[in-house]
Design a protein around this motif. Structure first.
Motif, PDB file in Angstrom:
ATOM      1  N   GLN A 114      19.586  53.819  44.862  1.00 53.20           N
ATOM      2  CA  GLN A 114      20.801  53.649  45.663  1.00 53.20           C
ATOM      3  C   GLN A 114      21.178  52.184  45.635  1.00 53.20           C
ATOM      4  O   GLN A 114      20.356  51.317  45.892  1.00 53.20           O
ATOM      5  CB  GLN A 114      20.571  54.111  47.097  1.00 53.20           C
ATOM      6  CG  GLN A 114      21.820  54.017  47.969  1.00 53.20           C
ATOM      7  CD  GLN A 114      21.704  52.953  49.050  1.00 53.20           C
ATOM      8  OE1 GLN A 114      20.766  52.899  49.811  1.00 53.20           O
ATOM      9  NE2 GLN A 114      22.683  52.084  49.100  1.00 53.20           N
ATOM     10  N   ARG A 115      22.436  51.928  45.279  1.00 53.09           N
ATOM     11  CA  ARG A 115      22.961  50.563  45.248  1.00 53.09           C
ATOM     12  C   ARG A 115      23.566  50.264  46.607  1.00 53.09           C
ATOM     13  O   ARG A 115      24.435  50.979  47.090  1.00 53.09           O
ATOM     14  CB  ARG A 115      24.017  50.444  44.142  1.00 53.09           C
ATOM     15  CG  ARG A 115      24.658  49.074  44.010  1.00 53.09           C
ATOM     16  CD  ARG A 115      25.622  49.024  42.827  1.00 53.09           C
ATOM     17  NE  ARG A 115      26.487  50.181  42.732  1.00 53.09           N
ATOM     18  CZ  ARG A 115      27.667  50.305  43.346  1.00 53.09           C
ATOM     19  NH1 ARG A 115      28.128  49.339  44.102  1.00 53.09           N
ATOM     20  NH2 ARG A 115      28.386  51.399  43.191  1.00 53.09           N
ATOM     21  N   TYR A 127      22.061  57.165  42.150  1.00 53.55           N
ATOM     22  CA  TYR A 127      21.765  57.409  40.743  1.00 53.55           C
ATOM     23  C   TYR A 127      20.444  58.151  40.603  1.00 53.55           C
ATOM     24  O   TYR A 127      19.584  58.085  41.476  1.00 53.55           O
ATOM     25  CB  TYR A 127      21.607  56.075  39.982  1.00 53.55           C
ATOM     26  CG  TYR A 127      22.757  55.127  40.144  1.00 53.55           C
ATOM     27  CD1 TYR A 127      23.763  55.082  39.191  1.00 53.55           C
ATOM     28  CD2 TYR A 127      22.849  54.268  41.241  1.00 53.55           C
ATOM     29  CE1 TYR A 127      24.835  54.202  39.318  1.00 53.55           C
ATOM     30  CE2 TYR A 127      23.919  53.390  41.383  1.00 53.55           C
ATOM     31  CZ  TYR A 127      24.895  53.363  40.426  1.00 53.55           C
ATOM     32  OH  TYR A 127      25.955  52.498  40.561  1.00 53.55           O
ATOM     33  N   THR A 128      20.272  58.809  39.464  1.00 51.18           N
ATOM     34  CA  THR A 128      18.941  59.198  39.012  1.00 51.18           C
ATOM     35  C   THR A 128      18.582  58.206  37.911  1.00 51.18           C
ATOM     36  O   THR A 128      19.465  57.663  37.232  1.00 51.18           O
ATOM     37  CB  THR A 128      18.893  60.641  38.475  1.00 51.18           C
ATOM     38  OG1 THR A 128      19.824  60.773  37.403  1.00 51.18           O
ATOM     39  CG2 THR A 128      19.203  61.648  39.576  1.00 51.18           C
ATOM     40  N   ILE A 129      17.282  57.961  37.746  1.00 49.69           N
ATOM     41  CA  ILE A 129      16.831  56.968  36.771  1.00 49.69           C
ATOM     42  C   ILE A 129      15.858  57.631  35.805  1.00 49.69           C
ATOM     43  O   ILE A 129      14.868  58.232  36.226  1.00 49.69           O
ATOM     44  CB  ILE A 129      16.147  55.780  37.474  1.00 49.69           C
ATOM     45  CG1 ILE A 129      17.094  55.171  38.514  1.00 49.69           C
ATOM     46  CG2 ILE A 129      15.709  54.733  36.447  1.00 49.69           C
ATOM     47  CD1 ILE A 129      16.402  54.246  39.481  1.00 49.69           C
ATOM     48  N   VAL A 135      17.645  54.244  32.016  1.00 47.48           N
ATOM     49  CA  VAL A 135      19.074  54.520  32.111  1.00 47.48           C
ATOM     50  C   VAL A 135      19.374  55.183  33.457  1.00 47.48           C
ATOM     51  O   VAL A 135      18.688  56.122  33.867  1.00 47.48           O
ATOM     52  CB  VAL A 135      19.543  55.412  30.939  1.00 47.48           C
ATOM     53  CG1 VAL A 135      20.968  55.894  31.136  1.00 47.48           C
ATOM     54  CG2 VAL A 135      19.398  54.656  29.628  1.00 47.48           C
ATOM     55  N   THR A 136      20.415  54.670  34.138  1.00 46.04           N
ATOM     56  CA  THR A 136      20.841  55.246  35.406  1.00 46.04           C
ATOM     57  C   THR A 136      22.001  56.207  35.165  1.00 46.04           C
ATOM     58  O   THR A 136      22.868  55.948  34.331  1.00 46.04           O
ATOM     59  CB  THR A 136      21.308  54.151  36.391  1.00 46.04           C
ATOM     60  OG1 THR A 136      22.362  53.404  35.803  1.00 46.04           O
ATOM     61  CG2 THR A 136      20.160  53.225  36.763  1.00 46.04           C
ATOM     62  N   THR A 137      21.980  57.332  35.883  1.00 42.46           N
ATOM     63  CA  THR A 137      23.057  58.313  35.819  1.00 42.46           C
ATOM     64  C   THR A 137      23.607  58.487  37.223  1.00 42.46           C
ATOM     65  O   THR A 137      22.857  58.820  38.151  1.00 42.46           O
ATOM     66  CB  THR A 137      22.536  59.662  35.280  1.00 42.46           C
ATOM     67  OG1 THR A 137      21.959  59.447  33.986  1.00 42.46           O
ATOM     68  CG2 THR A 137      23.659  60.682  35.185  1.00 42.46           C
ATOM     69  N   THR A 138      24.887  58.262  37.388  1.00 43.84           N
ATOM     70  CA  THR A 138      25.528  58.383  38.693  1.00 43.84           C
ATOM     71  C   THR A 138      25.459  59.820  39.186  1.00 43.84           C
ATOM     72  O   THR A 138      25.680  60.758  38.419  1.00 43.84           O
ATOM     73  CB  THR A 138      27.005  57.943  38.615  1.00 43.84           C
ATOM     74  OG1 THR A 138      27.055  56.602  38.133  1.00 43.84           O
ATOM     75  CG2 THR A 138      27.681  58.022  39.961  1.00 43.84           C
ATOM     76  N   ILE A 139      25.158  59.988  40.460  1.00 46.03           N
ATOM     77  CA  ILE A 139      25.243  61.306  41.093  1.00 46.03           C
ATOM     78  C   ILE A 139      26.685  61.433  41.576  1.00 46.03           C
ATOM     79  O   ILE A 139      27.102  60.709  42.482  1.00 46.03           O
ATOM     80  CB  ILE A 139      24.244  61.439  42.258  1.00 46.03           C
ATOM     81  CG1 ILE A 139      22.816  61.249  41.748  1.00 46.03           C
ATOM     82  CG2 ILE A 139      24.426  62.781  42.966  1.00 46.03           C
ATOM     83  CD1 ILE A 139      21.770  61.179  42.834  1.00 46.03           C
TER      84      ILE A 139
END
Length: 167
Positions: A114-115, A127-129, A135-139
Motif C-alpha cells: 500500500q502506497r 498493489y500485489t507484488i 513487479v507491482t500490479t495495481t488492485i
C-alpha cells in the motif's frame, strides 16, 4: 506448549537485522522478552544507504524477509540460517517501485503493498507484488487515500479471528 517468536526490524540507515525473542507460556500468553539478537546484512548489491523504509514482511514458510524501501527498492534477505551465521544474504530484486507498506495474506501466498497517500487524489494505492520479479500490479478500484484512510504501517494478517472480533 511453550514457545518463542521474534519481533524483527532493520536498523534505519544501517546494515543490522534485529531479532527480539518473545517467550510464551503453555497457554500462549507472552511471558517476556530476551536480549536483542543482531545480524549483519551482506551482499554485492547492498548499501546501508538503501535502508530507508518502506516496510518489511517476513514469509515464515520460506524464511525470507522482504523489504520495500522509500526509494523504491524491493529486495529480500534469506533468514534460513539467521541464528547460525553472522552475515545474512541480501538480494536486490527490483528498483523503481513506489514506496510501499507490506503485508502478506494469512496463507503467505500474496504480498500486498500500500502506497501512503496523504490527500485524496482518486487513484488506486494498493498493489500485489510478485516475489520473484518485484513487479507491482495495481488492485483496480481499491483506494485508501487521505489522512484518515491511508496507512503509514501495515501489520501481518491472521487466518484466525482475534479475541476482540470472535463473538
Amino acid at each position: 506448549s511453550t514457545g518463542i517468536s521474534y519481533f524483527v526490524w532493520i536498523t534505519e540507515g544501517g546494515s543490522t537485522v534485529n531479532f527480539l525473542p518473545i517467550t510464551y507460556d503453555a497457554s500462549g500468553n507472552p511471558t517476556g522478552v530476551g536480549a536483542d539478537i543482531q545480524r549483519t546484512i551482506s551482499g554485492p548489491s547492498f548499501s546501508p544507504s538503501f535502508m530507508r523504509f518502506g516496510d518489511i514482511a517476513v514469509q515464515t514458510s520460506t524464511k525470507q524477509l522482504y523489504l520495500a524501501t522509500s526509494n523504491g527498492r524491493f529486495s529480500k534477505i534469506d533468514l534460513t540460517n539467521a541464528f547460525g551465521q553472522a552475515l545474512l544474504p541480501y538480494t536486490e530484486i527490483k528498483t523503481g517501485n513506489p514506496s510501499l507498506q507490506l503485508a502478506f495474506d494469512c496463507e503467505e501466498n500474496i504480498l500486498y503493498g500500500q502506497r501512503y497517500v496523504a490527500t485524496d487524489t482518486g487513484s488506486d494505492n494498493w498493489y500485489t507484488i510478485n516475489l520473484a520479479t518485484g513487479v507491482t500490479t495495481t488492485i483496480p478500484n481499491y483506494s485508501t487515500e487521505g489522512a484518515r484512510l491511508s496507512a503509514r504501517d501495515l501489520g501481518g494478517s491472521s487466518c484466525t479471528d482475534s479475541p476482540l472480533t470472535a463473538r
